[in-house]
Design a protein around this motif. Sequence first.
Motif, PDB file in Angstrom:
ATOM      1  N   ARG A  52     -12.907  14.762 -87.672  1.00 56.27           N
ATOM      2  CA  ARG A  52     -11.985  13.683 -88.376  1.00 56.27           C
ATOM      3  C   ARG A  52     -10.531  14.077 -88.573  1.00 56.27           C
ATOM      4  NH1 ARG A  52     -15.408  10.124 -90.452  1.00 56.27           N
ATOM      5  NH2 ARG A  52     -17.696  10.715 -91.194  1.00 56.27           N
ATOM      6  N   HIS A  53     -10.150  14.285 -87.187  1.00 54.74           N
ATOM      7  CA  HIS A  53      -8.647  14.796 -87.256  1.00 54.74           C
ATOM      8  C   HIS A  53      -8.199  14.233 -85.776  1.00 54.74           C
ATOM      9  CE1 HIS A  53      -5.792  18.070 -87.865  1.00 54.74           C
ATOM     10  NE2 HIS A  53      -5.840  18.240 -86.710  1.00 54.74           N
ATOM     11  N   ARG A  54      -6.910  13.526 -85.856  1.00 56.22           N
ATOM     12  CA  ARG A  54      -6.271  12.992 -84.767  1.00 56.22           C
ATOM     13  C   ARG A  54      -7.263  12.157 -83.883  1.00 56.22           C
ATOM     14  NH1 ARG A  54      -5.431  14.479 -79.539  1.00 56.22           N
ATOM     15  NH2 ARG A  54      -7.230  16.085 -79.789  1.00 56.22           N
ATOM     16  N   ASP A  55      -8.064  11.391 -84.409  1.00 55.92           N
ATOM     17  CA  ASP A  55      -8.785  10.302 -83.815  1.00 55.92           C
ATOM     18  C   ASP A  55      -9.906  10.902 -83.089  1.00 55.92           C
ATOM     19  OD1 ASP A  55      -7.983   7.467 -84.306  1.00 55.92           O
ATOM     20  OD2 ASP A  55      -5.929   8.522 -84.011  1.00 55.92           O
ATOM     21  N   ASN A  56     -10.235  12.328 -83.193  1.00 53.40           N
ATOM     22  CA  ASN A  56     -11.084  13.030 -82.542  1.00 53.40           C
ATOM     23  C   ASN A  56     -12.619  12.557 -82.664  1.00 53.40           C
ATOM     24  OD1 ASN A  56      -9.886  14.812 -80.698  1.00 53.40           O
ATOM     25  ND2 ASN A  56      -9.346  16.213 -82.367  1.00 53.40           N
ATOM     26  N   ASP A  57     -12.899  11.914 -84.017  1.00 56.77           N
ATOM     27  CA  ASP A  57     -14.325  11.215 -83.922  1.00 56.77           C
ATOM     28  C   ASP A  57     -14.499  10.170 -82.921  1.00 56.77           C
ATOM     29  OD1 ASP A  57     -12.314   9.705 -85.309  1.00 56.77           O
ATOM     30  OD2 ASP A  57     -13.372   9.732 -87.574  1.00 56.77           O
ATOM     31  N   VAL A  58     -13.644   9.034 -83.006  1.00 59.81           N
ATOM     32  CA  VAL A  58     -13.697   8.103 -82.007  1.00 59.81           C
ATOM     33  C   VAL A  58     -13.943   8.538 -80.584  1.00 59.81           C
ATOM     34  CG1 VAL A  58     -12.632   5.934 -81.222  1.00 59.81           C
ATOM     35  CG2 VAL A  58     -12.877   6.309 -83.870  1.00 59.81           C
ATOM     36  N   HIS A  59     -12.692   9.239 -80.108  1.00 62.93           N
ATOM     37  CA  HIS A  59     -12.716   9.840 -79.108  1.00 62.93           C
ATOM     38  C   HIS A  59     -14.021  10.566 -78.497  1.00 62.93           C
ATOM     39  CE1 HIS A  59     -11.786  12.612 -75.725  1.00 62.93           C
ATOM     40  NE2 HIS A  59     -11.960  13.864 -76.428  1.00 62.93           N
ATOM     41  N   THR A  60     -14.689  11.377 -79.403  1.00 60.97           N
ATOM     42  CA  THR A  60     -15.796  11.951 -79.178  1.00 60.97           C
ATOM     43  C   THR A  60     -16.953  10.954 -78.949  1.00 60.97           C
ATOM     44  OG1 THR A  60     -15.257  13.797 -80.604  1.00 60.97           O
ATOM     45  CG2 THR A  60     -17.650  13.641 -79.825  1.00 60.97           C
ATOM     46  N   LEU A  61     -16.988  10.047 -79.675  1.00 56.97           N
ATOM     47  CA  LEU A  61     -18.231   8.900 -79.311  1.00 56.97           C
ATOM     48  C   LEU A  61     -18.095   8.213 -78.064  1.00 56.97           C
ATOM     49  CD1 LEU A  61     -18.531   7.093 -82.683  1.00 56.97           C
ATOM     50  CD2 LEU A  61     -20.440   8.421 -81.421  1.00 56.97           C
ATOM     51  N   LEU A  83     -24.293  16.872 -73.260  1.00 59.27           N
ATOM     52  CA  LEU A  83     -24.406  15.924 -74.095  1.00 59.27           C
ATOM     53  C   LEU A  83     -23.924  16.798 -75.577  1.00 59.27           C
ATOM     54  CD1 LEU A  83     -26.880  13.323 -73.344  1.00 59.27           C
ATOM     55  CD2 LEU A  83     -24.344  13.413 -72.701  1.00 59.27           C
ATOM     56  N   PRO A  84     -24.697  17.833 -75.929  1.00 61.70           N
ATOM     57  CA  PRO A  84     -24.134  18.445 -77.246  1.00 61.70           C
ATOM     58  C   PRO A  84     -22.800  18.991 -77.054  1.00 61.70           C
ATOM     59  CG  PRO A  84     -26.328  19.208 -76.588  1.00 61.70           C
ATOM     60  CD  PRO A  84     -25.987  18.244 -75.329  1.00 61.70           C
ATOM     61  N   GLY A  85     -22.392  19.426 -75.768  1.00 60.27           N
ATOM     62  CA  GLY A  85     -21.204  19.955 -75.475  1.00 60.27           C
ATOM     63  C   GLY A  85     -19.902  18.958 -75.506  1.00 60.27           C
ATOM     64  N   ILE A  86     -19.958  17.700 -75.221  1.00 59.39           N
ATOM     65  CA  ILE A  86     -19.121  16.639 -75.205  1.00 59.39           C
ATOM     66  C   ILE A  86     -19.187  16.540 -76.720  1.00 59.39           C
ATOM     67  CG2 ILE A  86     -20.562  14.682 -75.031  1.00 59.39           C
ATOM     68  CD1 ILE A  86     -17.157  15.323 -73.599  1.00 59.39           C
ATOM     69  N   ILE A  87     -20.155  16.419 -77.678  1.00 59.01           N
ATOM     70  CA  ILE A  87     -19.928  16.096 -79.095  1.00 59.01           C
ATOM     71  C   ILE A  87     -19.123  17.408 -79.648  1.00 59.01           C
ATOM     72  CG2 ILE A  87     -21.192  15.930 -80.984  1.00 59.01           C
ATOM     73  CD1 ILE A  87     -23.311  14.713 -79.742  1.00 59.01           C
ATOM     74  N   LEU A  88     -19.160  18.490 -79.269  1.00 59.34           N
ATOM     75  CA  LEU A  88     -18.644  19.688 -80.109  1.00 59.34           C
ATOM     76  C   LEU A  88     -17.320  20.130 -79.435  1.00 59.34           C
ATOM     77  CD1 LEU A  88     -21.975  21.603 -80.540  1.00 59.34           C
ATOM     78  CD2 LEU A  88     -20.249  20.940 -82.447  1.00 59.34           C
ATOM     79  N   HIS A  89     -16.889  19.457 -78.205  1.00 57.51           N
ATOM     80  CA  HIS A  89     -15.611  20.082 -77.205  1.00 57.51           C
ATOM     81  C   HIS A  89     -14.718  20.267 -78.142  1.00 57.51           C
ATOM     82  CE1 HIS A  89     -14.724  15.995 -76.479  1.00 57.51           C
ATOM     83  NE2 HIS A  89     -13.534  16.359 -75.840  1.00 57.51           N
ATOM     84  N   ASP A  90     -14.191  19.098 -78.872  1.00 59.45           N
ATOM     85  CA  ASP A  90     -12.644  19.025 -79.371  1.00 59.45           C
ATOM     86  C   ASP A  90     -13.000  19.303 -80.943  1.00 59.45           C
ATOM     87  OD1 ASP A  90     -11.005  18.467 -77.484  1.00 59.45           O
ATOM     88  OD2 ASP A  90     -10.874  16.613 -77.840  1.00 59.45           O
ATOM     89  N   SER A  91     -14.226  19.886 -81.375  1.00 56.32           N
ATOM     90  CA  SER A  91     -14.316  20.232 -82.879  1.00 56.32           C
ATOM     91  C   SER A  91     -13.136  21.344 -83.289  1.00 56.32           C
ATOM     92  CB  SER A  91     -15.554  20.828 -83.103  1.00 56.32           C
ATOM     93  OG  SER A  91     -15.727  22.252 -82.449  1.00 56.32           O
ATOM     94  N   GLY A  92     -12.691  22.036 -82.441  1.00 55.11           N
ATOM     95  CA  GLY A  92     -11.654  23.301 -82.856  1.00 55.11           C
ATOM     96  C   GLY A  92     -10.160  22.515 -82.946  1.00 55.11           C
ATOM     97  N   TRP A  93     -10.000  21.430 -82.759  1.00 60.41           N
ATOM     98  CA  TRP A  93      -8.607  20.769 -83.274  1.00 60.41           C
ATOM     99  C   TRP A  93      -8.735  20.813 -84.899  1.00 60.41           C
ATOM    100  CZ3 TRP A  93      -4.855  21.030 -80.354  1.00 60.41           C
ATOM    101  CH2 TRP A  93      -4.958  20.788 -78.828  1.00 60.41           C
ATOM    102  N   SER A  94      -9.457  20.748 -85.487  1.00 58.99           N
ATOM    103  CA  SER A  94      -9.641  20.476 -86.909  1.00 58.99           C
ATOM    104  C   SER A  94      -8.856  21.594 -87.557  1.00 58.99           C
ATOM    105  CB  SER A  94     -11.056  20.560 -87.588  1.00 58.99           C
ATOM    106  OG  SER A  94     -11.990  21.641 -87.235  1.00 58.99           O
ATOM    107  N   GLU A  95      -8.669  22.818 -86.618  1.00 58.44           N
ATOM    108  CA  GLU A  95      -8.323  23.991 -87.268  1.00 58.44           C
ATOM    109  C   GLU A  95      -6.647  24.222 -86.886  1.00 58.44           C
ATOM    110  OE1 GLU A  95     -10.789  27.483 -87.144  1.00 58.44           O
ATOM    111  OE2 GLU A  95     -12.392  26.366 -87.908  1.00 58.44           O
ATOM    112  N   VAL A  96      -6.101  23.202 -86.258  1.00 59.92           N
ATOM    113  CA  VAL A  96      -4.864  23.321 -85.686  1.00 59.92           C
ATOM    114  C   VAL A  96      -4.069  22.057 -86.534  1.00 59.92           C
ATOM    115  CG1 VAL A  96      -3.300  23.319 -83.680  1.00 59.92           C
ATOM    116  CG2 VAL A  96      -5.846  23.778 -83.358  1.00 59.92           C
ATOM    117  N   PRO A  97      -2.781  22.794 -86.988  1.00 63.40           N
ATOM    118  CA  PRO A  97      -1.756  21.741 -87.797  1.00 63.40           C
ATOM    119  C   PRO A  97      -1.475  20.496 -86.915  1.00 63.40           C
ATOM    120  CG  PRO A  97      -1.326  23.983 -87.976  1.00 63.40           C
ATOM    121  CD  PRO A  97      -2.319  24.232 -87.069  1.00 63.40           C
ATOM    122  N   ILE A  98      -1.842  19.616 -87.621  1.00 63.51           N
ATOM    123  CA  ILE A  98      -1.437  17.947 -86.860  1.00 63.51           C
ATOM    124  C   ILE A  98       0.035  18.318 -86.026  1.00 63.51           C
ATOM    125  CG2 ILE A  98      -0.463  16.931 -88.741  1.00 63.51           C
ATOM    126  CD1 ILE A  98      -2.729  15.381 -86.090  1.00 63.51           C
TER     127      ILE A  98
END
Length: 243
Positions: A52-61, A83-98
């Motif tokens: 839930r950061h920088r539209d990554n939720d929609v991007h991931t879907l 498939l698990p990889g693509i779901i998790l691939h951008d999870s790390g953006w949540s820890e980078v300031p917007i």
Amino acid sequence: MRQELPRPAATRNDLGRPLDPAVVPAVGPEVGLPGMRPEDRAVWDLALPHLRHRDNDVHTLYSYAIARELCALHPEADADVVLPGIILHDSGWSEVPIDRVMAALEPGVWSASQESFETVRLHEIAGERIAREVLTGLHVPEDRVETICTIIEGHDTRREALSLEDALLKDADRLWRVTPRATDVVMDWFGLTREQSVALNAGRVHGHLFTDAAKVMARTLTAVGWVDVSEQRLALDRERDGD
């Protein structure tokens, strides 16, 4: 303000009567609507707080749906990695300031400066750690966890693909950029017109894909994007609006 997804129901019925529900096919792979696999839903549920950061939720879907089709076109690939990889691939953006994220993604800067590279690396490293926590918690076999985490740890900065699974994940990630939804998102990121967004996103996809299937998808999606900004389409819209 977050953008809404396309409207879920009609605003009128020109037929004048309801359709028989029996004539509408069920959602499923037979009509190209495979949905999310049950085993991937568990990954999604745990990944979502990190997306839930920088539209990554929609991007991931969107990327997940594209990855499913790429896997279907490459049955020799291990979908349990992709498939698990693509779901998790951008999870790390949540820890980078917007503000740091947007500075790194700025056109003309992306992957062109050391600071941008380091920011992108931050999200890869954090994403690898989050993925390991999620997958281990779901009791995914250790060798599969290692494979997925290795892909995630370099999915943006590593130029080459380590495997077919890596190539499919990279392609699915990039193909999102030429969806109409990504056009909307990037317009608001950088204050662009729709035409500018379509062109910018296409330039970040064509020439940067690994598989032939992805290249065909990219050309098709880009063609759809062109229609939305074409002189002909805009003229039709003006006619319908009475201008």
